[in-house]
Motif scaffolding. Structure first.
Motif, PDB file in Angstrom:
ATOM      1  N   ASP A  47       0.690  -1.156   0.000  1.00 35.09           N
ATOM      2  CA  ASP A  47       0.046   0.012   0.033  1.00 35.09           C
ATOM      3  C   ASP A  47       0.693   1.423  -0.037  1.00 35.09           C
ATOM      4  O   ASP A  47       0.562   2.061   0.972  1.00 35.09           O
ATOM      5  CB  ASP A  47      -0.937   0.145   1.165  1.00 35.09           C
ATOM      6  N   GLY A  48       1.874   1.288  -0.802  1.00 35.12           N
ATOM      7  CA  GLY A  48       2.677   2.682  -0.918  1.00 35.12           C
ATOM      8  C   GLY A  48       3.422   2.990   0.165  1.00 35.12           C
ATOM      9  O   GLY A  48       4.241   3.685   0.243  1.00 35.12           O
ATOM     10  N   GLY A  49       3.744   1.818   1.208  1.00 34.05           N
ATOM     11  CA  GLY A  49       4.436   2.051   2.297  1.00 34.05           C
ATOM     12  C   GLY A  49       5.963   1.925   1.911  1.00 34.05           C
ATOM     13  O   GLY A  49       6.381   1.963   0.804  1.00 34.05           O
ATOM     14  N   GLU A  50       6.811   1.385   2.752  1.00 35.87           N
ATOM     15  CA  GLU A  50       8.414   1.332   2.586  1.00 35.87           C
ATOM     16  C   GLU A  50       8.488   0.054   2.018  1.00 35.87           C
ATOM     17  O   GLU A  50       7.711  -0.746   2.266  1.00 35.87           O
ATOM     18  CB  GLU A  50       9.317   1.517   3.985  1.00 35.87           C
ATOM     19  N   ILE A  51       9.732   0.240   1.130  1.00 36.14           N
ATOM     20  CA  ILE A  51       9.921  -1.308   0.535  1.00 36.14           C
ATOM     21  C   ILE A  51      10.900  -2.031   1.415  1.00 36.14           C
ATOM     22  O   ILE A  51      12.034  -1.383   1.957  1.00 36.14           O
ATOM     23  CB  ILE A  51      10.951  -0.968  -0.781  1.00 36.14           C
ATOM     24  N   VAL A  52      10.369  -3.386   1.885  1.00 37.55           N
ATOM     25  CA  VAL A  52      11.221  -3.845   2.925  1.00 37.55           C
ATOM     26  C   VAL A  52      11.625  -5.284   2.416  1.00 37.55           C
ATOM     27  O   VAL A  52      10.987  -5.737   1.640  1.00 37.55           O
ATOM     28  CB  VAL A  52      10.273  -4.129   4.253  1.00 37.55           C
ATOM     29  N   PRO A  53      12.812  -5.974   3.046  1.00 40.62           N
ATOM     30  CA  PRO A  53      13.372  -7.107   2.439  1.00 40.62           C
ATOM     31  C   PRO A  53      12.239  -8.503   3.016  1.00 40.62           C
ATOM     32  O   PRO A  53      11.875  -8.215   4.229  1.00 40.62           O
ATOM     33  CB  PRO A  53      14.684  -7.345   3.113  1.00 40.62           C
ATOM     34  N   VAL A  54      11.889  -9.208   2.384  1.00 39.80           N
ATOM     35  CA  VAL A  54      11.406 -10.368   2.617  1.00 39.80           C
ATOM     36  C   VAL A  54      12.124 -11.165   3.423  1.00 39.80           C
ATOM     37  O   VAL A  54      13.423 -11.649   2.775  1.00 39.80           O
ATOM     38  CB  VAL A  54      10.717 -11.214   1.331  1.00 39.80           C
ATOM     39  N   PRO A  55      12.007 -11.750   4.692  1.00 42.30           N
ATOM     40  CA  PRO A  55      12.797 -12.880   5.437  1.00 42.30           C
ATOM     41  C   PRO A  55      13.185 -13.973   4.546  1.00 42.30           C
ATOM     42  O   PRO A  55      12.251 -14.476   4.015  1.00 42.30           O
ATOM     43  CB  PRO A  55      12.079 -13.082   6.606  1.00 42.30           C
ATOM     44  N   ASP A  56      14.339 -14.295   4.652  1.00 34.49           N
ATOM     45  CA  ASP A  56      14.922 -15.707   4.227  1.00 34.49           C
ATOM     46  C   ASP A  56      14.841 -15.538   2.419  1.00 34.49           C
ATOM     47  O   ASP A  56      14.322 -16.464   1.921  1.00 34.49           O
ATOM     48  CB  ASP A  56      14.022 -17.087   4.651  1.00 34.49           C
ATOM     49  N   SER A  57      15.054 -14.549   1.974  1.00 40.01           N
ATOM     50  CA  SER A  57      14.817 -14.366   0.563  1.00 40.01           C
ATOM     51  C   SER A  57      16.129 -13.866  -0.234  1.00 40.01           C
ATOM     52  O   SER A  57      15.859 -12.949  -1.073  1.00 40.01           O
ATOM     53  CB  SER A  57      13.370 -13.618   0.185  1.00 40.01           C
ATOM     54  N   LYS A  58      17.335 -14.428   0.204  1.00 37.71           N
ATOM     55  CA  LYS A  58      18.575 -13.804  -0.607  1.00 37.71           C
ATOM     56  C   LYS A  58      19.101 -15.187  -1.367  1.00 37.71           C
ATOM     57  O   LYS A  58      18.556 -16.436  -1.045  1.00 37.71           O
ATOM     58  CB  LYS A  58      19.592 -13.871   0.589  1.00 37.71           C
ATOM     59  N   LEU A  59      19.552 -14.771  -2.447  1.00 39.98           N
ATOM     60  CA  LEU A  59      20.094 -15.873  -3.259  1.00 39.98           C
ATOM     61  C   LEU A  59      21.404 -15.355  -3.561  1.00 39.98           C
ATOM     62  O   LEU A  59      21.601 -14.296  -4.540  1.00 39.98           O
ATOM     63  CB  LEU A  59      19.219 -16.083  -4.429  1.00 39.98           C
ATOM     64  N   ALA A  60      22.457 -16.045  -3.262  1.00 36.48           N
ATOM     65  CA  ALA A  60      23.954 -15.530  -3.413  1.00 36.48           C
ATOM     66  C   ALA A  60      24.574 -16.309  -4.281  1.00 36.48           C
ATOM     67  O   ALA A  60      24.331 -17.386  -4.556  1.00 36.48           O
ATOM     68  CB  ALA A  60      24.734 -15.466  -2.124  1.00 36.48           C
ATOM     69  N   ALA A  61      25.707 -15.766  -5.112  1.00 29.25           N
ATOM     70  CA  ALA A  61      26.301 -16.569  -6.171  1.00 29.25           C
ATOM     71  C   ALA A  61      26.943 -17.713  -5.450  1.00 29.25           C
ATOM     72  O   ALA A  61      27.059 -18.678  -6.008  1.00 29.25           O
ATOM     73  CB  ALA A  61      27.392 -15.535  -6.579  1.00 29.25           C
ATOM     74  N   ALA A  62      27.371 -17.632  -3.955  1.00 31.63           N
ATOM     75  CA  ALA A  62      27.990 -18.792  -3.373  1.00 31.63           C
ATOM     76  C   ALA A  62      27.152 -19.647  -2.872  1.00 31.63           C
ATOM     77  O   ALA A  62      27.712 -20.859  -2.198  1.00 31.63           O
ATOM     78  CB  ALA A  62      28.879 -18.228  -2.280  1.00 31.63           C
ATOM     79  N   ASP A  63      25.764 -19.527  -3.076  1.00 30.71           N
ATOM     80  CA  ASP A  63      24.819 -20.538  -2.525  1.00 30.71           C
ATOM     81  C   ASP A  63      24.761 -21.680  -3.387  1.00 30.71           C
ATOM     82  O   ASP A  63      24.569 -21.692  -4.450  1.00 30.71           O
ATOM     83  CB  ASP A  63      23.580 -20.075  -2.310  1.00 30.71           C
ATOM     84  N   VAL A  64      24.958 -22.972  -2.892  1.00 30.85           N
ATOM     85  CA  VAL A  64      25.222 -24.302  -3.400  1.00 30.85           C
ATOM     86  C   VAL A  64      24.068 -25.163  -2.886  1.00 30.85           C
ATOM     87  O   VAL A  64      23.819 -25.388  -1.907  1.00 30.85           O
ATOM     88  CB  VAL A  64      26.462 -24.604  -3.777  1.00 30.85           C
ATOM     89  N   ASP A  65      23.852 -26.228  -3.741  1.00 29.32           N
ATOM     90  CA  ASP A  65      22.962 -27.110  -3.218  1.00 29.32           C
ATOM     91  C   ASP A  65      23.770 -28.393  -2.781  1.00 29.32           C
ATOM     92  O   ASP A  65      24.953 -28.196  -2.816  1.00 29.32           O
ATOM     93  CB  ASP A  65      21.764 -27.802  -4.385  1.00 29.32           C
ATOM     94  N   GLY A  66      22.971 -29.541  -2.295  1.00 25.44           N
ATOM     95  CA  GLY A  66      24.037 -30.698  -2.073  1.00 25.44           C
ATOM     96  C   GLY A  66      24.886 -31.339  -3.204  1.00 25.44           C
ATOM     97  O   GLY A  66      25.611 -31.929  -2.634  1.00 25.44           O
ATOM     98  N   ASP A  67      24.651 -31.053  -4.443  1.00 29.22           N
ATOM     99  CA  ASP A  67      25.594 -31.620  -5.352  1.00 29.22           C
ATOM    100  C   ASP A  67      26.772 -30.382  -5.714  1.00 29.22           C
ATOM    101  O   ASP A  67      27.416 -30.617  -6.810  1.00 29.22           O
ATOM    102  CB  ASP A  67      24.744 -31.943  -6.484  1.00 29.22           C
ATOM    103  N   SER A  68      26.698 -29.406  -4.852  1.00 26.18           N
ATOM    104  CA  SER A  68      27.853 -28.349  -5.363  1.00 26.18           C
ATOM    105  C   SER A  68      27.267 -27.502  -6.455  1.00 26.18           C
ATOM    106  O   SER A  68      28.228 -26.815  -7.101  1.00 26.18           O
ATOM    107  CB  SER A  68      29.197 -28.714  -5.196  1.00 26.18           C
ATOM    108  N   ASP A  69      26.138 -27.563  -6.738  1.00 26.56           N
ATOM    109  CA  ASP A  69      25.548 -26.839  -8.104  1.00 26.56           C
ATOM    110  C   ASP A  69      25.046 -25.592  -7.434  1.00 26.56           C
ATOM    111  O   ASP A  69      24.439 -25.389  -6.431  1.00 26.56           O
ATOM    112  CB  ASP A  69      24.417 -27.486  -8.985  1.00 26.56           C
ATOM    113  N   PRO A  70      25.372 -24.564  -8.257  1.00 24.38           N
ATOM    114  CA  PRO A  70      24.841 -23.056  -7.727  1.00 24.38           C
ATOM    115  C   PRO A  70      23.226 -23.056  -7.717  1.00 24.38           C
ATOM    116  O   PRO A  70      22.648 -23.824  -8.525  1.00 24.38           O
ATOM    117  CB  PRO A  70      25.245 -22.248  -8.822  1.00 24.38           C
ATOM    118  N   LYS A  71      22.753 -22.513  -6.483  1.00 24.70           N
ATOM    119  CA  LYS A  71      21.285 -22.475  -6.475  1.00 24.70           C
ATOM    120  C   LYS A  71      20.847 -21.442  -7.422  1.00 24.70           C
ATOM    121  O   LYS A  71      21.438 -20.301  -7.137  1.00 24.70           O
ATOM    122  CB  LYS A  71      20.981 -22.179  -5.084  1.00 24.70           C
TER     123      LYS A  71
END
Length: 99
Positions: A47-71
């Protein structure tokens, strides 16, 4: 499916022009290409308020899955308009979509 190209860090979060709420009950952010070592983050604005981050919604270049593939996608739930930011990147070139 809104798609934006990121080729530099964002000064402010970029609007994707869609609501975070969906009939499925969630949205998915995905990217292809290179984040240039940076981090994507989902934000919302209600509703036109402040723009705020959504919790747990980051995706970094260094994030990998169990097979070491980038998420390259994340699932999030929120309300309001969807925005995305890219920070900490060096020469990124990626297409980001929110479904």
């Amino acid at each position: 499916m809104p798609t934006k190209t990121f080729s530099a860090d964002t000064v402010a979060p970029v609007s994707f022009g869609i609501e975070a709420r969906s009939d499925a009950g969630y949205r998915v952010l995905s990217y292809s290409g290179s984040l240039g070592g940076g981090t994507l983050r989902v934000h919302t604005q209600v509703d036109g308020g402040e723009i705020v981050p959504v919790p747990d919604s980051k995706l970094a270049a260094a994030d990998v899955d169990g097979d070491s593939d980038p998420k390259q996608q994340l699932v999030f739930t929120s309300a309001g308009n969807v925005f995305v930011s890219l920070t900490g990147a060096t020469a990124p070139n990626c297409k980001v979509s929110v479904v």
